[in-house]
Design a protein around this motif. Structure first.
Motif, PDB file in Angstrom:
ATOM      1  N   UNK A 141     -13.578 -13.516  14.780  1.00  0.00           N
ATOM      2  CA  UNK A 141     -12.637 -12.748  13.969  1.00  0.00           C
ATOM      3  C   UNK A 141     -12.254 -11.446  14.661  1.00  0.00           C
ATOM      4  N   UNK A 142     -10.992 -11.103  14.511  1.00  0.00           N
ATOM      5  CA  UNK A 142     -10.475  -9.830  14.998  1.00  0.00           C
ATOM      6  C   UNK A 142      -9.960  -9.043  13.804  1.00  0.00           C
ATOM      7  N   UNK A 143      -9.964  -7.712  13.928  1.00  0.00           N
ATOM      8  CA  UNK A 143      -9.564  -6.847  12.825  1.00  0.00           C
ATOM      9  C   UNK A 143      -8.564  -5.795  13.305  1.00  0.00           C
ATOM     10  N   UNK A 144      -7.786  -5.307  12.350  1.00  0.00           N
ATOM     11  CA  UNK A 144      -6.937  -4.148  12.600  1.00  0.00           C
ATOM     12  C   UNK A 144      -7.084  -3.219  11.408  1.00  0.00           C
ATOM     13  N   UNK A 145      -7.794  -2.124  11.615  1.00  0.00           N
ATOM     14  CA  UNK A 145      -7.948  -1.114  10.587  1.00  0.00           C
ATOM     15  C   UNK A 145      -6.764  -0.174  10.689  1.00  0.00           C
ATOM     16  N   UNK A 146      -6.005  -0.056   9.614  1.00  0.00           N
ATOM     17  CA  UNK A 146      -4.804   0.762   9.617  1.00  0.00           C
ATOM     18  C   UNK A 146      -4.963   1.900   8.623  1.00  0.00           C
ATOM     19  N   UNK A 147      -4.939   3.120   9.101  1.00  0.00           N
ATOM     20  CA  UNK A 147      -5.073   4.316   8.276  1.00  0.00           C
ATOM     21  C   UNK A 147      -3.800   5.145   8.338  1.00  0.00           C
ATOM     22  N   UNK A 150       0.854  -1.181   0.000  1.00  0.00           N
ATOM     23  CA  UNK A 150       0.000   0.000   0.000  1.00  0.00           C
ATOM     24  C   UNK A 150       0.894   1.236   0.000  1.00  0.00           C
ATOM     25  N   UNK A 151       0.511   2.304  -0.684  1.00  0.00           N
ATOM     26  CA  UNK A 151       1.324   3.521  -0.668  1.00  0.00           C
ATOM     27  C   UNK A 151       1.197   4.257   0.657  1.00  0.00           C
ATOM     28  N   UNK A 152       2.196   5.043   0.983  1.00  0.00           N
ATOM     29  CA  UNK A 152       2.147   5.842   2.205  1.00  0.00           C
ATOM     30  C   UNK A 152       0.900   6.724   2.207  1.00  0.00           C
ATOM     31  N   UNK A 153       0.265   6.813   3.349  1.00  0.00           N
ATOM     32  CA  UNK A 153      -0.986   7.543   3.467  1.00  0.00           C
ATOM     33  C   UNK A 153      -2.214   6.703   3.218  1.00  0.00           C
ATOM     34  N   UNK A 154      -2.020   5.502   2.734  1.00  0.00           N
ATOM     35  CA  UNK A 154      -3.135   4.619   2.424  1.00  0.00           C
ATOM     36  C   UNK A 154      -3.645   3.866   3.631  1.00  0.00           C
ATOM     37  N   UNK A 155      -4.611   2.981   3.365  1.00  0.00           N
ATOM     38  CA  UNK A 155      -5.249   2.207   4.419  1.00  0.00           C
ATOM     39  C   UNK A 155      -5.254   0.729   4.080  1.00  0.00           C
ATOM     40  N   UNK A 156      -5.346  -0.067   5.124  1.00  0.00           N
ATOM     41  CA  UNK A 156      -5.386  -1.510   4.968  1.00  0.00           C
ATOM     42  C   UNK A 156      -6.081  -2.083   6.190  1.00  0.00           C
ATOM     43  N   UNK A 157      -6.841  -3.144   5.986  1.00  0.00           N
ATOM     44  CA  UNK A 157      -7.489  -3.814   7.112  1.00  0.00           C
ATOM     45  C   UNK A 157      -7.015  -5.257   7.183  1.00  0.00           C
ATOM     46  N   UNK A 173      -1.079   5.124   6.744  1.00  0.00           N
ATOM     47  CA  UNK A 173       0.074   4.246   6.879  1.00  0.00           C
ATOM     48  C   UNK A 173       1.364   4.945   6.495  1.00  0.00           C
ATOM     49  N   UNK A 174       2.430   4.576   7.196  1.00  0.00           N
ATOM     50  CA  UNK A 174       3.751   5.154   6.983  1.00  0.00           C
ATOM     51  C   UNK A 174       4.723   4.038   6.588  1.00  0.00           C
ATOM     52  N   UNK A 175       5.806   4.366   5.905  1.00  0.00           N
ATOM     53  CA  UNK A 175       6.789   3.339   5.559  1.00  0.00           C
ATOM     54  C   UNK A 175       7.300   2.579   6.783  1.00  0.00           C
ATOM     55  N   UNK A 176       7.376   3.244   7.907  1.00  0.00           N
ATOM     56  CA  UNK A 176       7.858   2.573   9.128  1.00  0.00           C
ATOM     57  C   UNK A 176       6.848   1.588   9.698  1.00  0.00           C
ATOM     58  N   UNK A 177       5.652   1.524   9.144  1.00  0.00           N
ATOM     59  CA  UNK A 177       4.679   0.507   9.527  1.00  0.00           C
ATOM     60  C   UNK A 177       4.938  -0.819   8.807  1.00  0.00           C
ATOM     61  N   UNK A 186       0.445 -17.119  11.911  1.00  0.00           N
ATOM     62  CA  UNK A 186       1.662 -17.292  11.119  1.00  0.00           C
ATOM     63  C   UNK A 186       2.198 -15.971  10.577  1.00  0.00           C
ATOM     64  N   UNK A 187       1.400 -14.919  10.629  1.00  0.00           N
ATOM     65  CA  UNK A 187       1.838 -13.608  10.188  1.00  0.00           C
ATOM     66  C   UNK A 187       1.408 -13.263   8.781  1.00  0.00           C
ATOM     67  N   UNK A 188       1.261 -11.973   8.522  1.00  0.00           N
ATOM     68  CA  UNK A 188       0.936 -11.474   7.188  1.00  0.00           C
ATOM     69  C   UNK A 188       1.782 -10.226   6.933  1.00  0.00           C
ATOM     70  N   UNK A 189       2.352 -10.137   5.734  1.00  0.00           N
ATOM     71  CA  UNK A 189       3.272  -9.044   5.414  1.00  0.00           C
ATOM     72  C   UNK A 189       2.498  -7.790   5.033  1.00  0.00           C
ATOM     73  N   UNK A 190       2.895  -6.674   5.616  1.00  0.00           N
ATOM     74  CA  UNK A 190       2.386  -5.359   5.243  1.00  0.00           C
ATOM     75  C   UNK A 190       3.579  -4.525   4.782  1.00  0.00           C
ATOM     76  N   UNK A 191       3.494  -4.002   3.581  1.00  0.00           N
ATOM     77  CA  UNK A 191       4.559  -3.178   3.038  1.00  0.00           C
ATOM     78  C   UNK A 191       3.982  -1.835   2.623  1.00  0.00           C
ATOM     79  N   UNK A 192       4.545  -0.771   3.153  1.00  0.00           N
ATOM     80  CA  UNK A 192       4.087   0.583   2.847  1.00  0.00           C
ATOM     81  C   UNK A 192       5.178   1.264   2.039  1.00  0.00           C
ATOM     82  N   UNK A 193       4.859   1.632   0.828  1.00  0.00           N
ATOM     83  CA  UNK A 193       5.841   2.251  -0.045  1.00  0.00           C
ATOM     84  C   UNK A 193       5.844   3.759   0.139  1.00  0.00           C
ATOM     85  N   UNK A 194       7.011   4.358   0.015  1.00  0.00           N
ATOM     86  CA  UNK A 194       7.142   5.809   0.201  1.00  0.00           C
ATOM     87  C   UNK A 194       6.974   6.546  -1.115  1.00  0.00           C
TER      88      UNK A 194
END
Length: 121
Positions: free
Chosen positions: A78-84, A12-19, A86-90, A113-121
């Motif tokens: 189910x549990x959720x994490x709404x992320x708004x 996701x680009x910086x400033x974007x959101x992901x759930x 977003x910064x590259x350091x996330x 097991x984990x899921x990868x989140x990548x925030x592009x600058x």
């Protein structure tokens, strides 16, 4: 015992959101405190957010406070994490976890097991 499976990670680009979602097995889901953690290669896993058994109580790391929202649906196990905002350091691998405690920032008993989140600058 509970088994946890994360989903929803991606690029996701910086400033974007992901759930992120965390689906759990078992009929005692509502008895567990739940949390999200993240880890970057070469660093220790760090606490992100936690939610109490009923969902009424939440805790956040200072680095995500005001940007991330943790929630749970006990009827859907189910549990959720709404992320708004977003910064590259996330960027990290995000893990969901369950604890026998009501609400906690550490000492979790079960992990996904984990899921990868990548925030592009």
């Amino acid at each position: 015992q509970v088994q946890l499976v994360e989903s929803g990670g991606g690029l996701v680009p910086a400033g974007g959101s992901l759930t992120l979602s965390c689906a759990a097995s078992g009929r005692t889901f509502s008895l567990y405190g739940l949390g999200w953690f993240r880890q970057v290669p070469g660093k220790e896993r760090e606490f992100v957010a936690a939610i109490s058994t009923s969902g009424a109580g939440t805790l956040y790391a200072d680095s995500v406070k005001g940007r991330f929202t943790i929630s749970r649906d006990n009827a859907k196990n189910t549990m959720y994490l709404q992320m708004n905002s977003l910064k590259p350091e996330d960027t990290a691998v995000y893990y969901c976890a369950a604890t026998y405690k009501f609400l906690a920032t550490k000492d979790y008993d079960y992990w996904g097991q984990g899921t990868q989140v990548t925030v592009s600058s």
